[in-house]
Design an enzyme around this catalytic site. Structure first.
Site, PDB file in Angstrom:
ATOM      1  N   ASN A  11      41.766  57.790  17.618  1.00  0.00           N
ATOM      2  CA  ASN A  11      40.405  57.263  17.731  1.00  0.00           C
ATOM      3  C   ASN A  11      39.806  57.251  16.331  1.00  0.00           C
ATOM      4  OD1 ASN A  11      37.724  56.741  18.242  1.00  0.00           O
ATOM      5  ND2 ASN A  11      37.324  58.649  19.361  1.00  0.00           N
ATOM      6  N   TRP A  12      39.687  56.069  15.768  1.00  0.00           N
ATOM      7  CA  TRP A  12      39.225  55.961  14.378  1.00  0.00           C
ATOM      8  C   TRP A  12      37.710  56.029  14.242  1.00  0.00           C
ATOM      9  CZ3 TRP A  12      42.689  51.691  11.632  1.00  0.00           C
ATOM     10  CH2 TRP A  12      43.992  52.211  11.497  1.00  0.00           C
ATOM     11  N   LYS A  13      37.013  56.016  15.355  1.00  0.00           N
ATOM     12  CA  LYS A  13      35.542  56.075  15.333  1.00  0.00           C
ATOM     13  C   LYS A  13      34.983  55.003  14.377  1.00  0.00           C
ATOM     14  CE  LYS A  13      35.969  60.807  16.804  1.00  0.00           C
ATOM     15  NZ  LYS A  13      35.521  62.194  16.763  1.00  0.00           N
ATOM     16  N   HIS A  98      33.255  58.799  25.722  1.00  0.00           N
ATOM     17  CA  HIS A  98      33.480  59.764  24.642  1.00  0.00           C
ATOM     18  C   HIS A  98      32.201  60.590  24.434  1.00  0.00           C
ATOM     19  CE1 HIS A  98      34.181  61.464  20.693  1.00  0.00           C
ATOM     20  NE2 HIS A  98      35.474  61.260  20.907  1.00  0.00           N
ATOM     21  N   GLU A 169      38.394  66.712  26.347  1.00  0.00           N
ATOM     22  CA  GLU A 169      37.960  67.033  24.989  1.00  0.00           C
ATOM     23  C   GLU A 169      36.793  68.006  25.029  1.00  0.00           C
ATOM     24  OE1 GLU A 169      39.121  63.804  21.986  1.00  0.00           O
ATOM     25  OE2 GLU A 169      37.249  63.182  22.873  1.00  0.00           O
ATOM     26  N   GLY A 175      36.020  67.824  15.948  1.00  0.00           N
ATOM     27  CA  GLY A 175      35.493  67.719  14.582  1.00  0.00           C
ATOM     28  C   GLY A 175      35.312  69.038  13.854  1.00  0.00           C
ATOM     29  N   SER A 217      40.174  68.424  17.328  1.00  0.00           N
ATOM     30  CA  SER A 217      40.779  69.085  16.164  1.00  0.00           C
ATOM     31  C   SER A 217      42.308  69.230  16.254  1.00  0.00           C
ATOM     32  CB  SER A 217      40.117  70.441  15.905  1.00  0.00           C
ATOM     33  OG  SER A 217      38.753  70.250  15.604  1.00  0.00           O
ATOM     34  N   GLY A 238      41.283  62.332  16.473  1.00  0.00           N
ATOM     35  CA  GLY A 238      40.251  61.702  15.651  1.00  0.00           C
ATOM     36  C   GLY A 238      40.689  61.648  14.196  1.00  0.00           C
TER      37      GLY A 238
HETATM   38  P1  PGA Z   1      38.932  65.158  16.029  1.00  0.00           P
HETATM   39  O1  PGA Z   1      38.224  64.150  17.053  1.00  0.00           O
HETATM   40  O2  PGA Z   1      40.419  65.062  16.269  1.00  0.00           O
HETATM   41  O3  PGA Z   1      38.528  64.678  14.676  1.00  0.00           O
HETATM   42  O4  PGA Z   1      38.395  66.534  16.357  1.00  0.00           O
HETATM   43  C1  PGA Z   1      38.685  64.019  18.367  1.00  0.00           C
HETATM   44  C2  PGA Z   1      37.847  63.049  19.167  1.00  0.00           C
HETATM   45  O5  PGA Z   1      36.609  63.040  19.021  1.00  0.00           O
HETATM   46  O6  PGA Z   1      38.387  62.258  19.962  1.00  0.00           O
END
Ligand code: PGA
Length: 262
Positions: A11-13, A98, A169, A175, A217, A238
């Protein structure tokens, strides 16, 4: 949906800032994915980069997804993207619910409508759920169950079996600066709970069939333990999916497993 394979979703956001950078990362991931046998790889870039990446994806083994959709197919909805448009641009998956969208006010009811539209239009929905905190009394289980059932309220067992993936999640693990993900045992316990809730509402077949991913994470240090000790069907990643080397390391670790074991 993967058959016996792990589903590894990036997920590149709202990253990276330019299409050229997105293409550069994607090219590397495509190269690595071509050599991977035990995972199906999905990248969910920003919608603005989707068409450019779809051209690059052709002939390769990386599928594409969007990070959100609206529930109507077309019409006067400024700023929205429909599942049909996403599919036309090259997506086969769509993330819905999400926590970063829920934080901006998205409700279970809206997520349910989005998931229904995703399934109707032939995409696979990746439904995100997760508690904001873990209290000692276990009330987070109620939070999880109501989020899950609320978000699944518009889909039938048949669609759930074929076209829905659950991404668990825990919000407090997303994050993290220290990249400390949830312990595999807790991940596993939670996935058993999720299957039980689905079993009670949709029956044993759906509960058995639906893949459950972990997100929050994930890194090359913890991915293997989460997938194999935590008995997960895959990962939603992420930050580490934007780093082609780190992402590649995660894929290689999953690939080096023996018969689905660590
Ligand atoms: P992260 O994000 O791997 O950077 O913690 C995961 C997500 O929000 O899907």
């Amino acid at each position: 949906m993967p058959h016996g394979k792990k589903l590894i979703v990036g997920n590149w956001k709202m990253n990276p800032p330019t299409t050229e950078e997105a293409k550069a990362i994607f090219r590397k991931i495509k190269r690595i994915a071509g050599r991977i046998r035990k995972s199906e790889v999905v990248i969910c870039p920003s919608e603005i980069h989707l068409s450019a990446l779809a051209r690059l994806a052709s002939g390769g083994k990386v599928s594409l997804g969007v990070q959100d959709v609206f529930w109507e197919d077309e019409g006067f909805f400024t700023g929205q993207v429909s599942p049909m448009q996403a599919r036309d641009a090259g997506a086969t998956y769509a993330i819905v619910g999400h926590s970063e969208k829920r934080k901006l006010g998205e409700t279970n009811e809206q997520v349910a409508k989005k998931l229904k539209a995703v399934v109707r239009d032939g995409l696979v929905g990746i439904l995100c759920i997760g508690e904001a905190e873990r209290d000692r009394d276990g009330r987070f289980y109620d939070v999880l169950a109501s989020e899950l059932l609320g978000s699944l309220s518009e889909v039938k067992a048949e669609a759930l079996k074929k076209s829905v993936v659950i991404a668990y999640e825990p919000i407090w693990e997303i994050g993290r600066a220290d990249m400390r993900a949830m312990k595999p045992l807790s991940v596993h316990e939670t996935s058993i709970f999720i299957r039980k809730v689905i079993n009670d509402a949709f029956g044993a077949q759906a509960s058995h069939a639906v893949p459950i991913l972990y997100g929050g994470s994930v890194s090359a240090e913890n991915a293997r333990a989460i997938v194999f000790d935590g008995e997960m069907d895959g990962l939603l990643i992420g930050r580490q999916s934007l780093d082609a080397n780190a992402f590649s390391e995660i894929l290689k670790q999953i690939d080096s497993s023996k018969n689905g074991k660590k």
